[in-house]
Enzyme design. Structure first.
Site, mmCIF file in Angstrom:
data_model
loop_
_atom_site.group_PDB
_atom_site.id
_atom_site.type_symbol
_atom_site.label_atom_id
_atom_site.label_comp_id
_atom_site.label_asym_id
_atom_site.label_seq_id
_atom_site.Cartn_x
_atom_site.Cartn_y
_atom_site.Cartn_z
ATOM 1 N N GLY A 81 -4.913 -4.391 -3.518
ATOM 2 C CA GLY A 81 -5.703 -3.154 -3.874
ATOM 3 C C GLY A 81 -5.186 -2.026 -4.351
ATOM 4 N N HIS A 82 -5.099 -1.848 -5.627
ATOM 5 C CA HIS A 82 -4.219 -0.561 -6.152
ATOM 6 C C HIS A 82 -5.278 0.491 -6.500
ATOM 7 C CE1 HIS A 82 -0.877 -3.895 -7.268
ATOM 8 N NE2 HIS A 82 -1.067 -3.819 -5.722
ATOM 9 N N ASP A 99 1.012 -1.380 -0.113
ATOM 10 C CA ASP A 99 0.050 0.046 -0.016
ATOM 11 C C ASP A 99 0.659 1.284 -0.046
ATOM 12 O OD1 ASP A 99 -2.196 -1.572 0.272
ATOM 13 O OD2 ASP A 99 -2.071 -1.625 2.499
ATOM 14 N N LYS A 109 1.758 2.229 -5.164
ATOM 15 C CA LYS A 109 2.221 1.724 -6.291
ATOM 16 C C LYS A 109 1.526 2.047 -7.486
ATOM 17 C CE LYS A 109 2.150 -2.412 -4.492
ATOM 18 N NZ LYS A 109 1.789 -2.032 -2.806
ATOM 19 N N GLN A 155 1.696 -6.370 -3.364
ATOM 20 C CA GLN A 155 2.305 -6.266 -2.048
ATOM 21 C C GLN A 155 3.583 -5.339 -1.824
ATOM 22 O OE1 GLN A 155 0.952 -9.502 -3.348
ATOM 23 N NE2 GLN A 155 -0.837 -8.494 -2.714
#
Ligand code: GDP
Ligand code: IMO
Ligand code: MG
Length: 433
Positions: free
Chosen positions: A40-41, A13, A16, A224
């Protein structure tokens, strides 16, 4: 031109996807190489806010090709859902999104197993996202997993393969007194999505080499972060994939020499979602202030993220492992308003200074942080477009991190939007010769 790799420098988080989106304009292809729906991006673009999970985040650019690489574990139902949701919001991915036939399949069994194992660990639970990641990688490494190429089989064969695989896992569930799943229902569900999934499935190693041969510029999007890496992270409080640089090669079929640029993404402080030691964690009102200002709630699970001061010891470990050419520093704006900004520059165990970042979680849990205090700033940073426009104290903070990590910081992000980004023209020109 060598591929660009984006790597999370900390515990995930880091922002990225914001950086992927920022750099995507200079690339043609975006590839995920590990992980799965645990990611989760978030990208904030002119079209709105998007949270990507399995589909690479660079696809908001209409001409970009997207690839889900062989190193991923893919939940095909969630993939279709994400594809349809994005399509409904106007992101047309027709004939420009491909899934590796060698990527592994996450089945409902893996998700159930994730939860069963977490419950069994009780107070030693990892804090998994529950997306079935660990069990899917376990099956892969036990050589009993299913690969996405299974969707290329005839429907009756697909049914039999899935049914057998679910039956096999049901015997393990029975041993845990957990409810077993209906192999027949799950196999029918897989047959039901075969026609939708099949067109995406190709040999992406071959495709990537072909694209590279044609001069297409490739960006590999890590999920990650380094400290969650299965080998190099704070085991066992990690994910089950190689989220540092090694995974970029193993998870795509590209060669080490095909990589030209490694960009580490670091948040200006640290966060961790899930369990495990984190020496510079901040308790009390400062930790809460950071969480609120930074909106530090999980993109995938909504869980509050644990917040802490920038950890230089962990940062240097991440630099050593990944060999970053440059660093993008995110969320500097979130630190505005703290009278003092701290950096954890060392650890102590039982009052004695230690060297380096310990490789196992038990040792890390014994480490106490040693802080360096820097003066804070109160100004809003989001309008700054050059490093000179930042308040002197914020500039000093960036320079101190750069000096401590020993890697040029080429981008400083001061907000979620694409334009809220400073390119350090001085360092950028040295790195991108
Ligand atoms: P990722 O998993 O590394 O892609 O990061 P996430 O998307 O899970 O979390 C990062 C969050 O911070 C997202 O909500 C982003 O929109 C947001 N974000 C990224 N960069 C910045 C920044 O520089 N400032 C602020 N305030 N938010 C940012
Ligand atoms: P992105 O790509 C932050 C954490 C989980 C848990 C541990 C294992 O958005 O940075 P898993 O579901 O993989 O078995 O969970 O890893 N975790 C993440 N933390 N960002 C992520 O992804 C994460 N993916 C997994 O919270 O502690
Ligand atoms: Mg995330």
């Amino acid at each position: 031109m060598g591929a660009t790799v984006i790597i999370g420098g900390q515990w995930g988080d880091e922002g990225k996807a914001k950086v992927v989106d920022f750099l995507m304009g200079d690339h043609d292809v975006v590839v995920r190489f590990q992980g799965g729906a645990n990611a989760g991006h978030t990208v904030v673009s002119g079209l709105g806010k998007f949270a990507f999970h399995q589909i690479p985040s660079g696809l908001l650019y209409p001409a970009v090709t997207g690839i889900l690489g062989n190193g991923m574990v893919i939940d095909p139902f969630a993939f279709l859902q994400e594809y349809n949701d994005l399509s409904a919001r106007g992101v047309d991915m027709t004939e420009r999104l491909f899934v590796s036939s060698a990527a592994h399949v996450v089945t409902p069994v893996h998700k159930l197993m994730d939860n069963v194992l977490e419950a069994d660990r009780r107070d030693a639970s990892i804090g998994s996202t529950g997306k079935g990641i660990g069990p899917a990688y376990s099956d892969k490494h036990m050589r009993s997993g299913l690969r996405m190429g299974v969707f290329l089989r005839e429907k009756d064969e697909l049914f039999d393969i899935i049914e057998r695989s679910i039956d096999w896992n049901n015997r393990i569930f029975a041993a845990y007194n957990a409810p077993t799943l209906s192999a027949e229902t799950i196999a029918s569900d897989f047959v039901g999505i075969k026609d939708a999934i099949e067109p995406f499935v190709v040999d992406t190693q071959e495709a990537l080499h072909e694209l590279q041969g044609k001069g297409r510029r490739i960006l590999l999007e890590g999920a990650q972060g380094t400290l969650l890496d299965i080998d190099h992270g704070t085991y066992p409080f990690v994910t089950s994939s190689s989220c540092s640089i090694g995974g970029a090669v193993a998870g795509t079929g590209l060669r080490p020499r095909d990589i030209g640029r490694i960009v580490g993404i670091f948040k200006s402080y640290i966060t961790r979602v899930g369990n495990g030691p984190m020496p510079s964690e901040i308790g009390g009102p400062d930790g809460e202030a950071l969480r609120e200002r930074g909106g530090e709630y999980g993109t995938t699970t909504g869980r509050p993220r644990r917040c802490g001061w920038f950890d230089m010891v962990a940062g240097r470990y991440s630099v050593q492992l990944n060999g970053y050419d440059e660093i993008a520093l995110t969320k500097l704006d979130v630190l505005s308003g703290f009278s003092t900004v701290k950096i954890c520059t060392g650890y102590r165990v039982a009052g004695r200074a230690t060297a380096g970042f310990p490789q196992n979680a038990e040792s890390l849990a014994r480490c106490e942080p040693v802080y360096e205090d820097l003066p804070g700033w109160t100004e809003r940073l989001s309008d700054a477009r050059t490093i000179e426009e930042l308040p002197a104290a914020a500039r000093r903070f960036v320079e101190r991190l750069e000096e401590g990590l020993g890697v040029p910081i080429t981008f400083v992000s001061t907000g979620p939007a694409r334009e809220e980004t400073i390119i350090r023209s001085d360092t950028y020109s040295t790195v991108r010769k």
